[in-house]
Design an enzyme around this catalytic site. Structure first.
Site, short mmCIF file in Angstrom:
data_model
loop_
_atom_site.label_atom_id
_atom_site.label_comp_id
_atom_site.label_asym_id
_atom_site.label_seq_id
_atom_site.Cartn_x
_atom_site.Cartn_y
_atom_site.Cartn_z
CD GLU A 151 -2.63 1.20 0.01
OE1 GLU A 151 -3.38 0.29 -0.34
OE2 GLU A 151 -2.43 2.22 -0.68
CG PHE A 152 2.58 2.46 -2.93
CD1 PHE A 152 3.92 2.31 -2.60
CD2 PHE A 152 1.99 1.50 -3.73
CE1 PHE A 152 4.66 1.23 -3.08
CE2 PHE A 152 2.71 0.42 -4.21
CZ PHE A 152 4.05 0.28 -3.89
NE ARG A 154 0.09 11.36 -0.85
CZ ARG A 154 -0.40 12.46 -1.43
NH1 ARG A 154 0.26 13.59 -1.37
NH2 ARG A 154 -1.55 12.44 -2.09
CG ASN A 208 7.54 4.35 2.09
OD1 ASN A 208 6.94 5.00 1.25
ND2 ASN A 208 6.95 3.82 3.14
N GLY A 257 9.07 12.61 9.43
CA GLY A 257 8.73 11.73 10.55
C GLY A 257 7.60 10.82 10.14
CB CYS A 260 5.68 5.18 6.62
SG CYS A 260 4.05 4.49 6.79
CE LYS A 320 0.89 13.39 5.55
NZ LYS A 320 0.95 12.37 4.50
NE ARG A 327 1.18 5.93 14.23
CZ ARG A 327 0.73 5.00 13.37
NH1 ARG A 327 1.07 3.74 13.54
NH2 ARG A 327 -0.04 5.35 12.36
C1 UDX Z 1 4.58 7.79 3.36
C2 UDX Z 1 4.57 7.58 1.84
O1 UDX Z 1 4.43 8.85 1.18
C3 UDX Z 1 3.45 6.64 1.44
O2 UDX Z 1 3.50 6.37 0.04
C4 UDX Z 1 3.61 5.33 2.23
O3 UDX Z 1 2.55 4.45 1.92
C5 UDX Z 1 3.63 5.62 3.72
O4 UDX Z 1 4.68 6.54 4.02
P1 UDX Z 1 3.17 9.25 5.09
O5 UDX Z 1 4.10 8.75 6.14
O6 UDX Z 1 1.70 9.21 5.35
O7 UDX Z 1 3.37 8.45 3.71
O8 UDX Z 1 3.53 10.79 4.83
P2 UDX Z 1 4.31 11.64 3.71
O9 UDX Z 1 3.35 12.55 3.07
O10 UDX Z 1 5.11 10.79 2.81
O11 UDX Z 1 5.29 12.50 4.65
C6 UDX Z 1 6.25 11.88 5.49
C7 UDX Z 1 7.07 12.92 6.23
O12 UDX Z 1 7.91 13.63 5.33
C8 UDX Z 1 6.24 13.97 6.96
O13 UDX Z 1 6.84 14.24 8.20
C9 UDX Z 1 6.31 15.18 6.03
O14 UDX Z 1 6.14 16.39 6.72
C10 UDX Z 1 7.73 15.03 5.50
N1 UDX Z 1 7.94 15.66 4.19
C11 UDX Z 1 7.24 15.23 3.09
C12 UDX Z 1 8.90 16.67 4.05
O15 UDX Z 1 9.54 17.07 5.02
N2 UDX Z 1 9.10 17.22 2.81
C13 UDX Z 1 8.43 16.81 1.70
O16 UDX Z 1 8.68 17.35 0.60
C14 UDX Z 1 7.46 15.78 1.84
#
Ligand code: UDX
Length: 429
Positions: A151-152, A154, A208, A257, A260, A320, A327
């Site tokens: 699963e991908f 966000r 990821n 953070g 994932c 985010k 978490r």
């Molecule tokens: C991530 C993957 O994007 C998703 O495909 C996978 O299934 C699960 O892990 P998620 O953890 O929900 O999803 O959040 P994501 O939007 O990827 O952001 C992860 C972290 O990176 C957040 O803390 C966000 O603030 C940070 N981030 C993201 C940045 O600092 N800069 C960016 O450009 C993008």
């Protein structure tokens, strides 16, 4: 089709609701009785945009049901999805005990051919182990297939990501389950790639880790930008217009953070180590991410000098925007760091305050984002919530004892902040 999903966390619940939305009949199973009761009674255990309505609509239509009994889910479905947590162990490797337990439960409940699909993020070769386990513990000795279908989604965009995925990955050990999986995903109108099971499992960790690498790359660049007077946003815009690079995930920040990226990076490094490869590139991604937090804390202490007896406002607690998930939240880590330095905190998050109360002690939770700055020596932006861009900056400036704003998410325009009279410190600009 008749489906069941074992594990009703972010992935399981959203997946179940979206499958029901396109017409499948779905039984969601979770061993947390309180959570199942909440869902049965029309409640929802997590905040995710669009999810509540989706769950309500499909529950009312009778396509989405909830139970604590794995056997009930298995009995009522042809395809069983596993979406249980795969948390990190202290050494960075993955705790597969929930997955193993569920595989045994499924095995014990199977009385006819089933397709067992793993959606949880797992180390490569886990599918083989799941198949072995089901074979060993199967009472009825019926036929089955194990599939990897990572699963991908966000968090914060989970429904959108599930309803309109970039791609569906189906990893199989034989062609037999492919038609059923294609039928399940046909309404989603997304490209489907069919691979061997090991490749499918690797695609998840590789994706990821690559996204985390992209963020660390832009964060490393932000340090060079600060040292040279360049602007990271302009650099990222210029880079991102190259279709081979792309602008997404090039947002400089105080670090990534969530549940994932940090976990999947550690796991992937460990997986590589176990097969004899030292994945130093990914270790550096982790190091850059940790440094980014250090640098941000230093920016605050360099400016305010001693934090003891100072009050700092913090906007954002979730890891985010668009989620109540805290978490591995950089925002929370920052709060703890500032508290350790002796600062008093006034904090606000649009959705995560309730969850934060359990882990963030001795702070003042403020309901109105525009009131956080009142009586503070400085204000910090720690999460990229869209609504923070609508802050009443005039009021914030008047509320602060000194107009100092540290922006860990680059939400505001430099010239505008200068015009408003702020001492404004962001990332890489
Ligand atoms: C991530 C993957 O994007 C998703 O495909 C996978 O299934 C699960 O892990 P998620 O953890 O929900 O999803 O959040 P994501 O939007 O990827 O952001 C992860 C972290 O990176 C957040 O803390 C966000 O603030 C940070 N981030 C993201 C940045 O600092 N800069 C960016 O450009 C993008």
């Amino acid at each position: 089709m008749n489906l069941s999903i074992i594990g009703t966390g972010y992935v399981g619940l959203v997946t179940g609701a979206c499958f029901a939305e396109v017409g499948h009949r779905v039984v969601c199973v979770d061993n947390d009785a309180a959570k199942v009761r909440t869902l049965q009674a029309g409640g929802i255990p997590i905040y995710e945009p669009g999810l509540e309505e989706l769950v309500a609509r499909n529950r009312d239509a009778g396509r989405l049901t909830f139970t604590t009994h794995t056997a009930e889910g298995v009995e009522q479905s042809d395809v069983v999805f596993i979406a249980v947590p795969t948390p990190p162990l202290p050494d960075g490797s993955v705790d597969l005990s929930y997955l193993e337990k569920v595989a045994r439960e499924i095995a014990a409940a199977m009385t006819r051919y089933k397709i067992v699909v793993d959606k949880s993020t797992v180390p490569v070769k886990t599918g083989d182990k799941v198949a072995e386990t089901i074979k060993r513990y199967g009472k009825a000795k019926v036929d089955f297939d194990v599939v990897s279908n990572p699963e991908f989604l966000r968090e914060g965009f989970a429904v959108e990501d599930l309803m309109r995925p970039d791609r569906i990955v189906i990893g199989v050990r034989s062609p037999r389950p492919v038609a059923a999986l294609k039928q399940i995903y046909a309404p989603f109108d997304a490209p489907i790639i069919v691979t061997d099971i090991n490749s499918a499992e690797l695609i998840k960790h590789a994706s990821n880790s690559f996204l985390a690498l992209k963020i660390s790359y832009v964060n490393a660049l932000s340090v060079v930008c600060e040292a040279t007077g360049a602007n990271i946003q302009e650099v990222a815009n210029g880079m991102g217009m190259d279709a081979r690079i792309g602008r997404r995930f090039l947002q400089a920040s105080l670090g990534f953070g969530g549940s994932c990226f940090p976990k999947d990076l550690s796991a992937f490094i460990k997986i590589a180590e176990q097969v004899g490869y030292d994945f130093r590139l990914l270790k550096e991604v982790q190091r850059i991410n940790a440094d980014q937090m250090e640098r941000f804390v230093k920016k605050i202490t360099d400016t305010l000098w001693v934090l003891k007896d100072k009050t700092i406002g913090v906007l954002g607690l979730a890891f985010k925007q668009n989620t109540d998930d805290i978490r591995m939240s950089p925002a929370l880590e920052l709060c703890h760091r500032l508290q350790k330095e002796g600062a008093a905190l006034r904090v606000h998050d649009p959705k995560a305050m309730e969850k934060a109360r359990a882990v963030l002690k001795d702070v003042t939770f403020v309901a109105d984002m525009n009131a956080v700055a009142e009586g503070c020596d400085a204000l910090v932006i720690a999460t990229e919530w869209e609504e923070f861009k609508q802050l009443d900056l005039e009021r914030v400036r008047r509320s602060l004892t000194h107009p100092i704003l540290f922006d860990g998410r680059n939400l505001f325009d430099l010239a505008e902040m200068e015009r408003l009279g702020f001492i404004y410190k962001s990332i890489g600009r």
